[in-house]
Write an enzyme that holds these catalytic residues in place. Structure first.
Site, PDB file in Angstrom:
ATOM      1  N   ASN A  44       1.604   0.263 -35.618  1.00  0.00           N
ATOM      2  CA  ASN A  44       2.919   0.085 -34.779  1.00  0.00           C
ATOM      3  C   ASN A  44       2.440  -1.197 -33.681  1.00  0.00           C
ATOM      4  O   ASN A  44       1.967  -0.997 -32.808  1.00  0.00           O
ATOM      5  CB  ASN A  44       3.134   1.370 -33.935  1.00  0.00           C
ATOM      6  CG  ASN A  44       4.437   1.055 -33.088  1.00  0.00           C
ATOM      7  OD1 ASN A  44       5.161   0.129 -33.079  1.00  0.00           O
ATOM      8  ND2 ASN A  44       4.886   2.328 -32.404  1.00  0.00           N
ATOM      9  N   SER A  66       1.450 -16.856 -30.182  1.00  0.00           N
ATOM     10  CA  SER A  66       1.341 -16.053 -29.037  1.00  0.00           C
ATOM     11  C   SER A  66       2.243 -16.291 -27.907  1.00  0.00           C
ATOM     12  O   SER A  66       2.545 -17.536 -27.553  1.00  0.00           O
ATOM     13  CB  SER A  66      -0.148 -16.162 -28.927  1.00  0.00           C
ATOM     14  OG  SER A  66      -0.284 -15.508 -27.493  1.00  0.00           O
ATOM     15  N   ASP A  79      -2.126 -21.770 -30.356  1.00  0.00           N
ATOM     16  CA  ASP A  79      -2.342 -22.713 -29.277  1.00  0.00           C
ATOM     17  C   ASP A  79      -1.540 -24.007 -29.570  1.00  0.00           C
ATOM     18  O   ASP A  79      -1.566 -25.043 -28.821  1.00  0.00           O
ATOM     19  CB  ASP A  79      -3.893 -23.111 -29.442  1.00  0.00           C
ATOM     20  CG  ASP A  79      -4.584 -21.776 -29.030  1.00  0.00           C
ATOM     21  OD1 ASP A  79      -4.085 -21.043 -28.568  1.00  0.00           O
ATOM     22  OD2 ASP A  79      -5.949 -21.895 -29.365  1.00  0.00           O
ATOM     23  N   GLY A  98      -0.188 -12.280 -30.240  1.00  0.00           N
ATOM     24  CA  GLY A  98      -0.489 -13.189 -31.213  1.00  0.00           C
ATOM     25  C   GLY A  98      -1.524 -12.775 -32.263  1.00  0.00           C
ATOM     26  O   GLY A  98      -1.700 -12.854 -33.414  1.00  0.00           O
ATOM     27  N   SER A  99      -2.462 -11.637 -31.600  1.00  0.00           N
ATOM     28  CA  SER A  99      -3.507 -11.092 -32.546  1.00  0.00           C
ATOM     29  C   SER A  99      -2.985 -10.105 -33.601  1.00  0.00           C
ATOM     30  O   SER A  99      -3.147 -10.016 -34.762  1.00  0.00           O
ATOM     31  CB  SER A  99      -4.278 -10.314 -31.709  1.00  0.00           C
ATOM     32  OG  SER A  99      -4.968 -10.885 -30.640  1.00  0.00           O
ATOM     33  N   HIS A 139      -0.080 -19.378 -22.968  1.00  0.00           N
ATOM     34  CA  HIS A 139       0.335 -20.000 -23.845  1.00  0.00           C
ATOM     35  C   HIS A 139       1.947 -20.740 -23.499  1.00  0.00           C
ATOM     36  O   HIS A 139       2.416 -20.545 -22.418  1.00  0.00           O
ATOM     37  CB  HIS A 139       0.756 -18.989 -25.325  1.00  0.00           C
ATOM     38  CG  HIS A 139      -0.675 -18.612 -25.757  1.00  0.00           C
ATOM     39  ND1 HIS A 139      -1.205 -19.142 -27.085  1.00  0.00           N
ATOM     40  CD2 HIS A 139      -1.357 -17.751 -25.538  1.00  0.00           C
ATOM     41  CE1 HIS A 139      -2.395 -18.511 -27.323  1.00  0.00           C
ATOM     42  NE2 HIS A 139      -2.670 -17.742 -26.268  1.00  0.00           N
TER      43      HIS A 139
HETATM   44  C1  LIG Z   1      -5.982 -19.379 -31.563  1.00  0.00           C
HETATM   45  C2  LIG Z   1      -5.364 -18.183 -31.004  1.00  0.00           C
HETATM   46  N1  LIG Z   1      -5.153 -17.390 -31.980  1.00  0.00           N
HETATM   47  C3  LIG Z   1      -4.760 -15.782 -31.658  1.00  0.00           C
HETATM   48  C4  LIG Z   1      -4.757 -15.511 -30.205  1.00  0.00           C
HETATM   49  C5  LIG Z   1      -4.379 -14.295 -29.603  1.00  0.00           C
HETATM   50  O1  LIG Z   1      -3.277 -14.110 -29.098  1.00  0.00           O
HETATM   51  P1  LIG Z   1      -2.736 -12.907 -28.287  1.00  0.00           P
HETATM   52  O2  LIG Z   1      -3.583 -12.968 -26.831  1.00  0.00           O
HETATM   53  O3  LIG Z   1      -1.378 -12.910 -27.976  1.00  0.00           O
HETATM   54  O4  LIG Z   1      -3.280 -11.592 -28.840  1.00  0.00           O
HETATM   55  C6  LIG Z   1      -5.187 -16.535 -29.373  1.00  0.00           C
HETATM   56  C7  LIG Z   1      -5.186 -16.126 -27.746  1.00  0.00           C
HETATM   57  O5  LIG Z   1      -5.108 -16.923 -27.002  1.00  0.00           O
HETATM   58  C8  LIG Z   1      -5.747 -17.907 -29.692  1.00  0.00           C
HETATM   59  O6  LIG Z   1      -5.817 -18.827 -28.915  1.00  0.00           O
END
Ligand SMILES: Cc1ncc(COP(=O)(O)O)c(C=O)c1O
Length: 433
Positions: free
Chosen positions: A291, A214, A193, A89-90, A219
């Site tokens: 990447n 994510s 979320d 998700g990041s 999740h």
């Molecule tokens: C609102 C939100 N954005 C982004 C992320 C990041 O997701 P990931 O852990 O898959 O990198 C999270 C992670 O829990 C999140 O709660």
């Protein structure tokens, strides 16, 4: 092949018993030995089978046909025209902001309004892409951002707002949409979320120019790690894909990747202005990229998980109600509810305590009894070492109280009725302590 794999899984179970701890979680619970995890993969044999199949049958193993299929299925399910899967998700937030900046020709220093309270990598990609985050305090009622403050923070450099409802719980989306329309700024959704959450019967992402998601085990859908960027504008998703695939210009995916002439029909052509010769489109780099590709296996798991989404959504809602009722029986505790116009796809059960002492003693008691709790992520992000240079945390007094008074419990479908009974008994003991 699936038949053989399923035989293997059955034999493994016969010999070893509950071979996959998270699967065992679904069926049994022993409070003497087990913890109530706040979330986890809601998987069964199908996901494991798909994972093994990807390894046995995969031709390339990296992002391929299974990822491409999941992207199409995900788009269809959640009402997008286009999606690209990435490894988290990041990463989705990072390439989504990069793609939007390029597509809308935003300039370095342009501003994006974001909540002071939430997850770190909602904010980081704004800065990593040369843009400026402008923070907004939260409303104590539902912990979501204060919409009056959102409007007040708009300047002539504001290009967008990034909306990320607290634990998936929508606020008045009509007001936000109007603010964006009236000020000609874009609405971006960090939907990590809130997958499946609705406002007035429509997905929150319907009103966003692009959305991220994510698939981390906490999740709604879990592919171990994974994320998605979706939009109805093809160029935005193509750009996001390019940023996630080294910055390459070529957009061949899935089966199309095998076309000898490429998806564009002119894979070998004079692609570079400064070079008078034939170049392979696959090695033309139109962005400074990264990447962030997912393994193909993750796409396969995603498709299996997606088919369970409605079941997951239903159990999350029901678990939130049951656990919320139990916890709100503690004097001095309030559990945030949903707006009448929302159908929240809960990420967790948001709990507000009257005082720091109550929060600390309750969290400590639950954890001591092996019931996992979580902070509402960062609390005020501006209190954190990596972010404090961005603004003065003191300007956001409500956000500042989140770490001391707010926490959440899980409502994942991995939490079964035996666990909920155990939570109820533990809460009773806390009240009588
Ligand atoms: C609102 C939100 N954005 C982004 C992320 C990041 O997701 P990931 O852990 O898959 O990198 C999270 C992670 O829990 C999140 O709660």
């Amino acid at each position: 092949m699936y038949q053989l794999i399923n035989k293997f899984i059955e034999s493994a179970k016969e010999i070893e018993g509950d071979v996959f701890p998270f699967l065992a979680n679904k069926k049994s619970f022993n409070p003497e030995t087990d913890s109530v995890y706040y979330s986890g993969p809601y998987w069964d044999d199908e996901e494991i089978s798909e994972m093994i199949h990807s390894i046995f049958k995969g031709k390339w193993l990296s992002s391929g046909e299974k990822v491409s299929k999941f992207e199409r299925q995900f788009s269809k399910k959640f009402g997008f025209d286009h999606s690209v899967m990435v490894n988290s998700g990041s990463s989705a937030n990072l390439v989504m902001i990069a793609a939007l900046k390029k597509y809308f020709e935003w300039e370095d220093g342009d501003e994006i309004i974001v909540c002071a309270c939430g997850f770190a990598t909602t904010v980081a990609p704004i800065v990593q892409n040369g843009l400026t985050p402008v923070f907004v305090d939260i409303d104590w009622q539902d912990l979501n951002w204060n919409l009056n403050e959102v409007e007040a923070k708009i300047s002539d450099r504001t290009v967008a707002v990034i909306s990320s409802p607290v634990l998936g719980n929508p606020y008045d989306m009509d007001t936000l949409v109007n603010i964006c329309k009236n000020n000609e700024i874009k609405l971006i959704a960090d939907n990590c979320d809130s997958l499946g959450s609705k406002w007035d019967g429509k997905y929150l992402t319907d009103v966003a120019v692009a959305a991220s998601c994510s698939f981390y085990p906490a999740h709604h859908l879990c592919t171990v790690e994974g994320g998605m960027v979706s939009s109805n504008i093809k160029e935005i998703v193509d750009l996001a894909r390019s940023f996630a695939w080294w910055g390459r210009d070529c957009y061949c995916v899935g089966q199309q990747n095998l076309l000898s002439c490429g998806t564009c029909g002119k894979r070998f052509d004079k692609w570079l202005d400064g070079y008078d010769g034939i170049v392979d489109h696959k090695y033309v780099f139109s962005q400074m990229g990264y990447n962030l590709k997912p393994l193909d296996m993750l796409g396969g798991i995603g498709s299996v998980q997606l088919a369970k989404f409605e079941e997951i959504h239903k159990i999350r809602r029901s678990n939130k109600e049951k656990i919320g009722e139990i916890v709100s029986s503690i004097p001095g505790v309030r559990v945030v509810g949903e707006n009448k116009r929302s159908e929240t796809s809960w990420f967790g059960v948001p709990i507000i305590c009257d005082s720091k002492e109550l929060k600390e003693s309750l969290v400590f008691f639950l954890e001591k009894n092996k019931i996992q709790t979580r902070n509402y992520f960062a609390g005020n992000i501006l209190l954190h070492p990596g972010y404090k240079h961005l603004d003065d945390a003191e300007k956001y007094p409500n956000a500042n109280q989140v770490l001391s008074k707010v926490f959440f419990l899980g409502c994942s479908p991995t939490i079964n009725n035996n666990m909920i009974d155990y939570i109820a008994a533990t809460v009773e003991r806390f009240k009588n302590d």
